[in-house]
Design an enzyme around this catalytic site. Structure first.
Site, mmCIF file in Angstrom:
data_model
loop_
_atom_site.group_PDB
_atom_site.id
_atom_site.type_symbol
_atom_site.label_atom_id
_atom_site.label_comp_id
_atom_site.label_asym_id
_atom_site.label_seq_id
_atom_site.Cartn_x
_atom_site.Cartn_y
_atom_site.Cartn_z
ATOM 1 N N LYS A 11 33.219 45.119 34.886
ATOM 2 C CA LYS A 11 33.322 45.862 36.147
ATOM 3 C C LYS A 11 33.111 47.375 35.942
ATOM 4 O O LYS A 11 33.149 47.870 34.814
ATOM 5 C CB LYS A 11 34.680 45.566 36.779
ATOM 6 C CG LYS A 11 34.875 44.084 37.167
ATOM 7 C CD LYS A 11 36.240 43.896 37.832
ATOM 8 C CE LYS A 11 36.451 42.476 38.330
ATOM 9 N NZ LYS A 11 37.750 42.342 39.037
ATOM 10 N N TYR A 51 32.721 38.557 47.127
ATOM 11 C CA TYR A 51 34.175 38.497 47.290
ATOM 12 C C TYR A 51 34.600 38.021 48.679
ATOM 13 O O TYR A 51 35.738 38.267 49.093
ATOM 14 C CB TYR A 51 34.799 39.851 46.969
ATOM 15 C CG TYR A 51 34.870 40.132 45.472
ATOM 16 C CD1 TYR A 51 35.749 39.420 44.652
ATOM 17 C CD2 TYR A 51 34.065 41.096 44.880
ATOM 18 C CE1 TYR A 51 35.822 39.655 43.290
ATOM 19 C CE2 TYR A 51 34.135 41.347 43.505
ATOM 20 C CZ TYR A 51 35.018 40.623 42.720
ATOM 21 O OH TYR A 51 35.104 40.851 41.372
ATOM 22 N N ASN A 114 40.293 46.275 36.954
ATOM 23 C CA ASN A 114 40.776 45.455 35.845
ATOM 24 C C ASN A 114 39.690 44.958 34.895
ATOM 25 O O ASN A 114 39.818 43.896 34.300
ATOM 26 C CB ASN A 114 41.640 44.310 36.382
ATOM 27 C CG ASN A 114 40.886 43.386 37.317
ATOM 28 O OD1 ASN A 114 39.689 43.577 37.548
ATOM 29 N ND2 ASN A 114 41.559 42.376 37.824
ATOM 30 N N HIS A 117 35.578 40.343 35.428
ATOM 31 C CA HIS A 117 35.719 39.190 36.315
ATOM 32 C C HIS A 117 35.540 37.927 35.476
ATOM 33 O O HIS A 117 34.744 37.926 34.538
ATOM 34 C CB HIS A 117 34.632 39.216 37.394
ATOM 35 C CG HIS A 117 34.530 37.940 38.183
ATOM 36 N ND1 HIS A 117 35.372 37.663 39.232
ATOM 37 C CD2 HIS A 117 33.727 36.846 38.040
ATOM 38 C CE1 HIS A 117 35.070 36.453 39.718
ATOM 39 N NE2 HIS A 117 34.086 35.946 39.012
ATOM 40 N N GLU A 128 28.649 31.418 41.426
ATOM 41 C CA GLU A 128 28.579 32.835 41.062
ATOM 42 C C GLU A 128 27.412 33.112 40.120
ATOM 43 O O GLU A 128 26.735 34.142 40.244
ATOM 44 C CB GLU A 128 29.909 33.270 40.430
ATOM 45 C CG GLU A 128 31.054 33.268 41.443
ATOM 46 C CD GLU A 128 32.432 33.500 40.833
ATOM 47 O OE1 GLU A 128 33.405 33.522 41.608
ATOM 48 O OE2 GLU A 128 32.549 33.657 39.594
HETATM 49 P P1 IDP Z 1 41.173 37.558 39.386
HETATM 50 O O1 IDP Z 1 40.017 38.541 39.211
HETATM 51 O O2 IDP Z 1 42.154 37.659 38.258
HETATM 52 O O3 IDP Z 1 40.704 36.145 39.640
HETATM 53 P P2 IDP Z 1 41.816 37.696 42.237
HETATM 54 O O4 IDP Z 1 43.172 37.468 42.777
HETATM 55 O O5 IDP Z 1 40.773 36.647 42.432
HETATM 56 O O6 IDP Z 1 41.990 38.048 40.675
HETATM 57 O O7 IDP Z 1 41.303 39.071 42.851
HETATM 58 C C1 IDP Z 1 39.952 39.478 42.711
HETATM 59 C C2 IDP Z 1 39.925 40.948 42.316
HETATM 60 O O8 IDP Z 1 40.461 41.731 43.384
HETATM 61 C C3 IDP Z 1 40.792 41.324 41.113
HETATM 62 O O9 IDP Z 1 40.158 41.072 39.878
HETATM 63 C C4 IDP Z 1 41.023 42.797 41.345
HETATM 64 O O10 IDP Z 1 39.883 43.596 40.970
HETATM 65 C C5 IDP Z 1 41.167 42.839 42.852
HETATM 66 N N1 IDP Z 1 42.583 42.727 43.267
HETATM 67 C C6 IDP Z 1 43.370 41.624 43.210
HETATM 68 N N2 IDP Z 1 44.610 41.857 43.670
HETATM 69 C C7 IDP Z 1 44.606 43.168 44.037
HETATM 70 C C8 IDP Z 1 45.622 44.046 44.590
HETATM 71 O O11 IDP Z 1 46.763 43.633 44.842
HETATM 72 N N3 IDP Z 1 45.233 45.338 44.830
HETATM 73 C C9 IDP Z 1 43.971 45.794 44.574
HETATM 74 N N4 IDP Z 1 42.999 45.019 44.043
HETATM 75 C C10 IDP Z 1 43.320 43.729 43.772
HETATM 76 MG MG MG Z 2 39.652 35.349 41.233
#
Ligand code: IDP
Ligand code: MG
Length: 140
Positions: A11, A51, A114, A117, A128
């Site tokens: 990312k 997304y 983070n 992905h 995807e």
């Molecule tokens: P994942 O990437 O671990 O599967 P998901 O819950 O699918 O997590 O969320 C997709 C992406 O959305 C996350 O990787 C992160 O970049 C973002 N995200 C998830 N939860 C939050 C939040 O509470 N605040 C801001 N961004 C979030």
């Molecule tokens: Mg996810």
């Protein structure tokens, strides 16, 4: 039988912080083989579609803005049990909850930014991967 491919993106925060090489090294050290890879930048339309499953979540707007804020690296990876093993390698969504030795523990800035992905199911890995790569761009 578990599928053997997953889809990942390095990312914008991890590209910006200069960790493309370190992250690819961790991925290949963990036994994943690269089947397709490209350096690109998502359009707003692409990020929204990718997304779309999170469209109703409060962080959707922030997530789309972040994902188009700079270049990413997209890749298709192969390994036995790829989806589950890759989710283990990247660690929890929030790096403060990620285990030692995971990519997010090492390189993620925050729950939003983070670093990587990883697909959450074989079905999504296929969708995807096909979203980002034409069949001819993927090594057999
Ligand atoms: P994942 O990437 O671990 O599967 P998901 O819950 O699918 O997590 O969320 C997709 C992406 O959305 C996350 O990787 C992160 O970049 C973002 N995200 C998830 N939860 C939050 C939040 O509470 N605040 C801001 N961004 C979030
Ligand atoms: Mg996810």
């Amino acid at each position: 039988m578990a599928g053997n491919r997953t889809f990942t993106m390095i990312k914008p925060d991890a590209v910006e912080s200069g960790n493309i090489g370190n992250i690819i090294q961790m991925i290949t050290d963990a036994g994943f083989e690269i089947k397709a890879m490209k350096y690109t930048q998502l359009t707003e339309e692409q990020a929204k579609e990718f997304y779309a499953v999170h469209a109703e979540r409060p962080f959707y707007g922030e997530l789309v803005e972040y994902m188009i804020s700079g270049p990413i690296v997209a890749a298709i990876l192969e390994k036995e049990n790829a989806v589950e093993d890759f989710r283990k390698l990247i660690g929890a969504t929030d790096p403060s909850e990620a285990e030692e030795g995971t990519i997010r523990k090492k390189y993620a800035e925050s729950k939003a930014k983070n670093a990587v992905h990883g697909s959450d199911s074989d079905e999504n890995a296929k969708v995807e991967g096909e979203f980002h790569f034409a069949a001819a761009e993927v090594v057999a």
